[in-house]
Design a protein around this motif. Structure first.
Motif, PDB file in Angstrom:
ATOM      1  N   LEU A 226       5.621  10.033 -15.290  1.00  0.00           N
ATOM      2  CA  LEU A 226       4.954  11.068 -16.236  1.00  0.00           C
ATOM      3  C   LEU A 226       3.529  11.577 -15.675  1.00  0.00           C
ATOM      4  CD1 LEU A 226       5.476  12.583 -18.908  1.00  0.00           C
ATOM      5  CD2 LEU A 226       4.564  10.807 -19.907  1.00  0.00           C
ATOM      6  N   TYR A 227       2.899  10.629 -15.172  1.00  0.00           N
ATOM      7  CA  TYR A 227       1.266  10.978 -14.728  1.00  0.00           C
ATOM      8  C   TYR A 227       1.671  12.228 -13.644  1.00  0.00           C
ATOM      9  CZ  TYR A 227       2.181   8.104 -10.393  1.00  0.00           C
ATOM     10  OH  TYR A 227       2.386   7.207  -9.513  1.00  0.00           O
ATOM     11  N   LYS A 240      -2.326  18.229  -3.682  1.00  0.00           N
ATOM     12  CA  LYS A 240      -3.208  17.451  -4.193  1.00  0.00           C
ATOM     13  C   LYS A 240      -2.495  16.522  -5.282  1.00  0.00           C
ATOM     14  CE  LYS A 240      -7.806  17.668  -5.556  1.00  0.00           C
ATOM     15  NZ  LYS A 240      -8.916  18.565  -6.252  1.00  0.00           N
ATOM     16  N   ILE A 243      -0.563  13.952  -3.022  1.00  0.00           N
ATOM     17  CA  ILE A 243      -1.052  12.809  -2.312  1.00  0.00           C
ATOM     18  C   ILE A 243      -2.204  12.270  -2.957  1.00  0.00           C
ATOM     19  CG2 ILE A 243      -2.997  12.767  -0.507  1.00  0.00           C
ATOM     20  CD1 ILE A 243      -1.855  15.196   0.886  1.00  0.00           C
ATOM     21  N   LYS A 244      -2.755  12.491  -4.008  1.00  0.00           N
ATOM     22  CA  LYS A 244      -3.573  11.819  -4.861  1.00  0.00           C
ATOM     23  C   LYS A 244      -2.781  11.072  -5.954  1.00  0.00           C
ATOM     24  CE  LYS A 244      -7.485  11.770  -7.933  1.00  0.00           C
ATOM     25  NZ  LYS A 244      -8.413  12.527  -8.668  1.00  0.00           N
ATOM     26  N   TYR A 245      -1.596  11.189  -6.355  1.00  0.00           N
ATOM     27  CA  TYR A 245      -0.975  10.608  -7.364  1.00  0.00           C
ATOM     28  C   TYR A 245       0.272   9.727  -6.825  1.00  0.00           C
ATOM     29  CZ  TYR A 245      -4.302  12.465 -10.454  1.00  0.00           C
ATOM     30  OH  TYR A 245      -5.439  12.721 -11.102  1.00  0.00           O
ATOM     31  N   ARG A 248      -0.195   7.619  -3.110  1.00  0.00           N
ATOM     32  CA  ARG A 248      -1.487   6.768  -3.243  1.00  0.00           C
ATOM     33  C   ARG A 248      -0.600   5.235  -3.680  1.00  0.00           C
ATOM     34  NH1 ARG A 248      -6.670   5.685  -5.077  1.00  0.00           N
ATOM     35  NH2 ARG A 248      -6.807   3.251  -5.131  1.00  0.00           N
ATOM     36  N   LEU A 249       0.441   5.299  -4.713  1.00  0.00           N
ATOM     37  CA  LEU A 249       0.900   4.112  -5.195  1.00  0.00           C
ATOM     38  C   LEU A 249       2.185   3.753  -4.156  1.00  0.00           C
ATOM     39  CD1 LEU A 249       0.716   5.156  -8.802  1.00  0.00           C
ATOM     40  CD2 LEU A 249       0.377   2.834  -8.248  1.00  0.00           C
ATOM     41  N   LEU A 322      -6.939  -1.109  -3.499  1.00  0.00           N
ATOM     42  CA  LEU A 322      -6.405  -0.002  -3.720  1.00  0.00           C
ATOM     43  C   LEU A 322      -5.764   0.051  -5.487  1.00  0.00           C
ATOM     44  CD1 LEU A 322      -3.517   0.321  -0.915  1.00  0.00           C
ATOM     45  CD2 LEU A 322      -5.334   1.952  -1.644  1.00  0.00           C
ATOM     46  N   PRO A 324      -6.498  -1.025  -9.113  1.00  0.00           N
ATOM     47  CA  PRO A 324      -7.375  -1.866 -10.069  1.00  0.00           C
ATOM     48  C   PRO A 324      -6.723  -2.474 -11.040  1.00  0.00           C
ATOM     49  CG  PRO A 324      -7.205   0.637 -10.616  1.00  0.00           C
ATOM     50  CD  PRO A 324      -6.375   0.483  -9.318  1.00  0.00           C
ATOM     51  N   ARG A 325      -5.551  -2.602 -11.058  1.00  0.00           N
ATOM     52  CA  ARG A 325      -4.969  -3.475 -12.183  1.00  0.00           C
ATOM     53  C   ARG A 325      -4.829  -4.777 -11.718  1.00  0.00           C
ATOM     54  NH1 ARG A 325       0.436  -0.064 -12.680  1.00  0.00           N
ATOM     55  NH2 ARG A 325      -0.082  -0.129 -10.660  1.00  0.00           N
TER      56      ARG A 325
ATOM     57  N   ALA B 112       1.630   6.353 -19.764  1.00  0.00           N
ATOM     58  CA  ALA B 112       2.119   6.926 -18.354  1.00  0.00           C
ATOM     59  C   ALA B 112       1.736   8.201 -18.087  1.00  0.00           C
ATOM     60  CB  ALA B 112       4.001   6.938 -18.594  1.00  0.00           C
ATOM     61  N   SER B 113       1.029   8.777 -19.044  1.00  0.00           N
ATOM     62  CA  SER B 113       0.447  10.047 -18.448  1.00  0.00           C
ATOM     63  C   SER B 113      -0.828  10.150 -17.720  1.00  0.00           C
ATOM     64  CB  SER B 113       0.607  10.925 -19.965  1.00  0.00           C
ATOM     65  OG  SER B 113       0.096  10.196 -20.877  1.00  0.00           O
ATOM     66  N   PHE B 114      -1.358   8.888 -17.782  1.00  0.00           N
ATOM     67  CA  PHE B 114      -2.624   8.603 -16.755  1.00  0.00           C
ATOM     68  C   PHE B 114      -1.960   7.896 -15.312  1.00  0.00           C
ATOM     69  CE2 PHE B 114      -5.291   9.095 -20.432  1.00  0.00           C
ATOM     70  CZ  PHE B 114      -6.224  10.144 -19.885  1.00  0.00           C
ATOM     71  N   TYR B 118      -6.616   5.490 -11.124  1.00  0.00           N
ATOM     72  CA  TYR B 118      -7.983   6.064 -11.219  1.00  0.00           C
ATOM     73  C   TYR B 118      -8.670   6.030 -12.416  1.00  0.00           C
ATOM     74  CZ  TYR B 118      -6.141   8.255  -7.131  1.00  0.00           C
ATOM     75  OH  TYR B 118      -5.709   8.719  -5.694  1.00  0.00           O
ATOM     76  N   HIS B 173      -5.624   1.129 -18.360  1.00  0.00           N
ATOM     77  CA  HIS B 173      -4.854  -0.041 -18.757  1.00  0.00           C
ATOM     78  C   HIS B 173      -6.151  -0.969 -19.540  1.00  0.00           C
ATOM     79  CE1 HIS B 173      -6.442  -1.404 -15.023  1.00  0.00           C
ATOM     80  NE2 HIS B 173      -6.849  -2.549 -15.457  1.00  0.00           N
TER      81      HIS B 173
END
Lengths: 331, 345
Positions: A226-227, A240, A243-245, A248-249, A322, A324-325, B112-114, B118, B173
């Protein structure tokens, strides 16, 4: 972050300690020791009869008569304090001297292969995921699976044949004949790169095939999240957004398996090196075991594991940077 | 605030089809809707009714296998003139200006929407900077990186985030579900859109948080004078937030009109069914009366009225043959059902 680094570094040292014990046990495992082999080599066919006492003398001379724990301590002590990996019996010099240049070449080949693997698999995997089920996607999949399916020595032979037959270049060995004895220069360096390129391609191909599929699968998953739509709904340009979303993962699983890849490449290296007559460590490792040249074998095993342990350390750190979680404390 | 009745969004004959491995799926079958400035239009329907697809079409967020009908029009009436969103090229600059600029969108699942990698602030400031020109027209201020951050902090504060200066540098999170949805609203509203599309924004939240978020959205709507397109399957939520509503079933609008009227006196059997399925405290002991059966697969759309397979007042020979057309019921209401059409009288 500092605490995380220190923790992981300590973990690395502890791992290496246990690895060193295991390596030493492996060194001790083959039946007989170098004293027998030395006596056999020196005197077989000369008519000289060798007695048990003579072998005992040789054993003493090499220091092989002392108990195992004492030899372990001397060995590991020398490595830690003087970076001295002990003697090489077969070459009658130090293990360091025998390994020296080969170690450098192996590391260069390993790093080169890893770089080539990631430079190819990440962008291609992302592209394939974006063009899922297109002709390009299928084509790339077929090519990458070819790399996985064709045995490495076969691929090495084919590339060797093609380059000699059609490009007239010699890619076996490290240098072209004219540079063999020449002092180091830019031209010699380029020549070296040319010679390393083919084995790197051979080694990178199958690793790329695997990683490409990993990147493609992760990227396909992430693209449906969804993001990604949320980022589009914020009005970002498509490149963008990609590449950014999701991209990256998509590289996370790649980063987390750097150690695994290094291990794979090491295991495949000796065969490729044999075909292309490259003086690298894997081939020397097999030879030294056959010769019962234990300290050389131990040094190589220790270095290979050290590199893999270090690669895992690097991948842990990069992954933590990479994502943050990943909690930096504990674990 | 602009005049109450001014048209903002006009959807005309919107049809969306998906090409799938199993064949063509008709998700939205020629719907027409109107959203006015400062007002909220609610769209109700079960999963599979096409309500989400219709709103995604407004943002042109449909996947590659979706196709809009030739004659579909999605007209946005802006101060600079009207624009047909359906006709914009997929990667055009105009489309990007609308997304997140004139039209903001919030989604069902705030987690899920973020993107998890980041910070909230990063994803917010990015949107603000992307729509610098739009915001300059709206607010008369041109943002740079630093002032965009200040603007983002103000917006987080406005949506009721405690300690926004800390929150802005936190990762999704690290926030609770309600906080995340507030943050999502802040992102969508930070560019001062004239239309906010909310796709089930409260469905994934606790009931208490749900009420808070609804109140917040109503408040912000008043303050910013924006129109809302509010999608939900929850009649209770619609009753609370929307002045006007449309009920969707299998890609078609079966009933529309002022929310209060429809809830007081539903016309279409499906709307009645939806209202009867609502739990009510005063009749807590009675069993709920759900709409019987399941929504049919859009791969096998029933002939005639799409609802006839589940309709308690199904008239054989009519409902399963002829698609009912909209019948005007007066006072802005209309219904697509043979019970009210000429055929019944």
């Amino acid at each position: 972050m500092l605490r995380f680094l220190v923790q992981r570094a300590i973990g690395m040292v502890v791992t290496m300690f246990f690895v060193s014990i295991m390596v030493f046990v492996i060194m001790e495992l083959p039946p007989g020791d170098y004293a027998d082999r030395y006596a056999f080599r020196k005197f077989s066919g000369t008519g000289v009869s060798v007695t048990e006492t003579d072998i005992e003398g040789i054993r003493k001379q090499f220091g092989l008569d002392r108990p195992a724990w004492e030899r372990y301590l001397t060995w590991i002590g020398g490595i830690v304090t003087r970076f001295d990996f002990g003697p090489s019996f077969a070459f009658e010099t130090s293990a360091n001297a025998v390994i020296g240049q080969r170690a450098g070449l192996t590391v260069v080949l390993l790093v080169g292969t890893l770089l080539l693997t990631y430079l190819l698999s990440i962008p291609i995997g992302i592209y394939a995921a974006l063009r899922r089920q297109s002709l390009a996607d299928y084509g790339l999949t077929v090519v990458s699976y070819l790399g996985l399916a064709i045995p490495n020595f076969m691929l090495a032979l084919i590339l060797l044949y093609v380059s000699v037959r059609y490009f007239g270049s010699t890619i076996g060995g490290l240098f072209s004949p004219e540079f063999e004895q020449a002092p180091w220069s830019w031209a010699k360096f380029v020549d070296l790169l040319k010679h390393l390129f083919v084995p790197a391609v051979v080694l990178a191909w199958s690793a790329t095939a695997l990683q490409l599929q990993t990147v493609r699968a992760t990227m396909s998953d992430e693209l449906n999240k969804l993001y990604v739509d949320a980022a589009r709904a914020r009005g970002l340009p498509e490149w963008k957004v990609i590449i950014k979303y999701p991209a990256r993962l998509a590289i996370n699983p790649v980063v987390s398996t750097v150690g695994f890849d290094a291990n794979r490449i090491f295991s495949e290296l000796p065969i490729v090196a044999l075909v292309m007559s490259l003086p690298e460590l894997g081939e020397l490792l097999i030879k030294s075991f056959l010769d019962l040249d234990m300290y050389v074998a131990g040094a190589i095993l220790l270095m290979l594991t050290a590199i893999i342990v270090f690669m895992n350390f690097v991948s842990d750190v990069v992954l933590a940077l990479l994502d943050p979680r990943i909690k930096l404390e504990g674990g | 605030m602009a005049a109450g009745d001014a048209l903002l969004l006009e959807i005309r004959d919107l049809g969306v089809s998906f090409t799938t491995d199993d064949g063509m799926v008709r998700a939205v079958d020629g719907i027409s809707l109107v959203a006015r400035r400062g007002c909220t239009l609610g769209i109700v329907g079960e999963s599979g009714s096409g309500k989400s697809v219709a709103t995604k079409a407004v943002m042109r967020l449909l996947p590659a296998n979706a196709r809009l009908d030739e004659g579909s029009r999605i007209l946005l009436h802006r101060e600079e003139g009207e624009i047909d969103i359906a006709a914009l090229p997929a990667r055009s600059r105009e489309l990007r200006r609308l997304r997140g600029g004139d039209i903001g969108m919030i989604f069902q699942e705030p987690m899920a929407s973020f993107s998890p990698v980041y910070t909230v602030g990063n994803q917010m400031i990015e949107a603000i900077l992307e729509h610098r020109d739009h915001l300059e027209r709206r607010l008369g201020e041109r943002f740079d990186r630093r002032s965009a951050r200040e603007h983002a902090i103000r917006m987080l504060e406005r949506v009721g985030m405690s300690n926004p200066r800390l929150r802005i540098d936190q990762y999704p999170h690290e926030l609770s579900g309600g906080m995340r949805q507030r943050a999502m609203i802040a992102v969508a509203l930070s560019t001062h859109p004239s239309l906010l599309i909310a796709d089930e924004p409260t469905t994934a939240l606790d009931v208490t948080i749900q009420a808070q978020i609804l109140d917040l959205m109503l408040e912000l709507q008043q303050e910013l004078g924006m129109a809302m397109l509010f999608i939900t399957h929850d009649m209770g939520v619609i009753a609370r937030i929307a002045e006007e509503m449309a009920v969707m079933y299998l890609g078609r609008i079966v009933e529309r009109g002022p929310t209060r009227e429809i809830i007081r006196e539903p016309a279409h059997p499906y709307t009645r069914g939806l209202l009867a399925a609502l739990p009510r405290l005063d009749t807590a002991r009675r069993r709920l009366t759900p709409v019987p059966g399941d929504i049919p697969s859009p791969l096998q759309r029933p002939a005639g009225c799409p609802f006839h397979t589940r309709c308690p007042r199904h008239m054989p020979g009519l409902c399963d043959r002829i698609l009912p057309q909209d019948t005007d019921l007066g006072s802005g209401r209309s219904v697509a059902c043979h019970l009210f059409g000429e055929a019944a009288s």
